[in-house]
Design a protein around this motif. Structure first.
Motif, PDB file in Angstrom:
ATOM      1  N   ASN A   7       0.806  -1.226   0.000  1.00  0.00           N
ATOM      2  CA  ASN A   7       0.000   0.000   0.000  1.00  0.00           C
ATOM      3  C   ASN A   7       0.839   1.277   0.000  1.00  0.00           C
ATOM      4  O   ASN A   7       0.308   2.380   0.116  1.00  0.00           O
ATOM      5  CB  ASN A   7      -0.974  -0.006   1.175  1.00  0.00           C
ATOM      6  N   ILE A   8       2.141   1.113  -0.149  1.00  0.00           N
ATOM      7  CA  ILE A   8       3.027   2.267  -0.293  1.00  0.00           C
ATOM      8  C   ILE A   8       3.350   2.451  -1.777  1.00  0.00           C
ATOM      9  O   ILE A   8       3.165   3.514  -2.343  1.00  0.00           O
ATOM     10  CB  ILE A   8       4.320   2.075   0.531  1.00  0.00           C
ATOM     11  N   VAL A   9       3.801   1.358  -2.402  1.00  0.00           N
ATOM     12  CA  VAL A   9       4.184   1.402  -3.811  1.00  0.00           C
ATOM     13  C   VAL A   9       2.947   1.474  -4.713  1.00  0.00           C
ATOM     14  O   VAL A   9       2.961   2.119  -5.755  1.00  0.00           O
ATOM     15  CB  VAL A   9       5.071   0.172  -4.161  1.00  0.00           C
ATOM     16  N   GLU A  10       1.860   0.825  -4.285  1.00  0.00           N
ATOM     17  CA  GLU A  10       0.560   0.870  -4.971  1.00  0.00           C
ATOM     18  C   GLU A  10       0.612   0.480  -6.451  1.00  0.00           C
ATOM     19  O   GLU A  10       0.190   1.234  -7.320  1.00  0.00           O
ATOM     20  CB  GLU A  10      -0.091   2.251  -4.812  1.00  0.00           C
ATOM     21  N   VAL A  11       1.120  -0.720  -6.720  1.00  0.00           N
ATOM     22  CA  VAL A  11       1.077  -1.273  -8.075  1.00  0.00           C
ATOM     23  C   VAL A  11      -0.283  -1.949  -8.210  1.00  0.00           C
ATOM     24  O   VAL A  11      -0.664  -2.760  -7.369  1.00  0.00           O
ATOM     25  CB  VAL A  11       2.211  -2.306  -8.300  1.00  0.00           C
ATOM     26  N   LYS A  12      -1.036  -1.568  -9.252  1.00  0.00           N
ATOM     27  CA  LYS A  12      -2.413  -2.062  -9.405  1.00  0.00           C
ATOM     28  C   LYS A  12      -2.466  -3.376 -10.177  1.00  0.00           C
ATOM     29  O   LYS A  12      -1.709  -3.590 -11.116  1.00  0.00           O
ATOM     30  CB  LYS A  12      -3.274  -1.031 -10.144  1.00  0.00           C
ATOM     31  N   ASN A  13      -3.414  -4.229  -9.768  1.00  0.00           N
ATOM     32  CA  ASN A  13      -3.685  -5.430 -10.554  1.00  0.00           C
ATOM     33  C   ASN A  13      -4.780  -5.103 -11.578  1.00  0.00           C
ATOM     34  O   ASN A  13      -5.214  -3.952 -11.676  1.00  0.00           O
ATOM     35  CB  ASN A  13      -4.090  -6.604  -9.640  1.00  0.00           C
TER      36      ASN A  13
END
Length: 168
Positions: A95-101
């Motif tokens: 939830n820091i880097v927030e790479v989306k699926n």
């Protein structure tokens, strides 16, 4: 190794267990033991370990209760670290880097995605070496210590003995 004052330092092992690139299916353990100065926040490198011998790793890690890796689920089972305090740089950075699926939700970030987020220089060639992966995990952990969200997890781990090894 014994020269550091244990009151001022906590020993942390950063590690990776390579179960893939070994034909004999014997996991190769790569680890770096670091001393974290509780007063200054500085890290010192204490010792390195590269071996397939789990017993030798137990001896190497005997005086350490803090363990850090990028994917705890993948790495810890091979070493039986369930009694230890563990930190996963993959879980804590979701939830820091927030790479989306594909559904637009945050997914587990890959090591290279996390390193890029923190402005660390890295690439596929670099992380083909287990030692480089371990060093990169140390750098990520150090960057997290200075990050508003990341530092909360790191400080909890170091000062309050909180394990971060499952879903947050």
């Amino acid at each position: 190794d014994d020269s550091i004052d244990t009151e001022d330092y906590k020993k942390i092992i950063f590690y990776i267990v390579d179960t893939v690139s070994n034909l004999l299916d014997i996991p190769k353990i790569t680890a770096i033991k670091m001393g974290f100065n509780l007063k200054t926040g500085e890290f010192i490198r204490l010792e390195e370990f590269q071996n397939t011998d789990k017993e030798a790793f137990k001896i190497f890690s005997n005086d350490v209760k803090y363990f850090v890796t990028h994917n705890v689920k993948l790495n810890e089972s091979a070493l039986e670290l369930n009694q230890k305090i563990q930190f996963c740089t993959m879980l804590t950075n979701k939830n820091i880097v927030e790479v989306k699926n594909s559904n637009g939700r945050n997914r587990w970030p890959k090591l290279l995605e996390v390193s890029k987020y923190y402005g660390l220089k890295s690439n596929e060639d670099l992380i083909s070496s287990n030692l480089n992966v371990t060093k990169l995990t140390i750098q990520i952990f150090q960057k997290m210590l200075k990050h508003p969200k990341g530092s909360i997890y790191v400080r909890d781990f170091i000062f309050n003995d909180v394990s971060y090894k499952s879903e947050l």
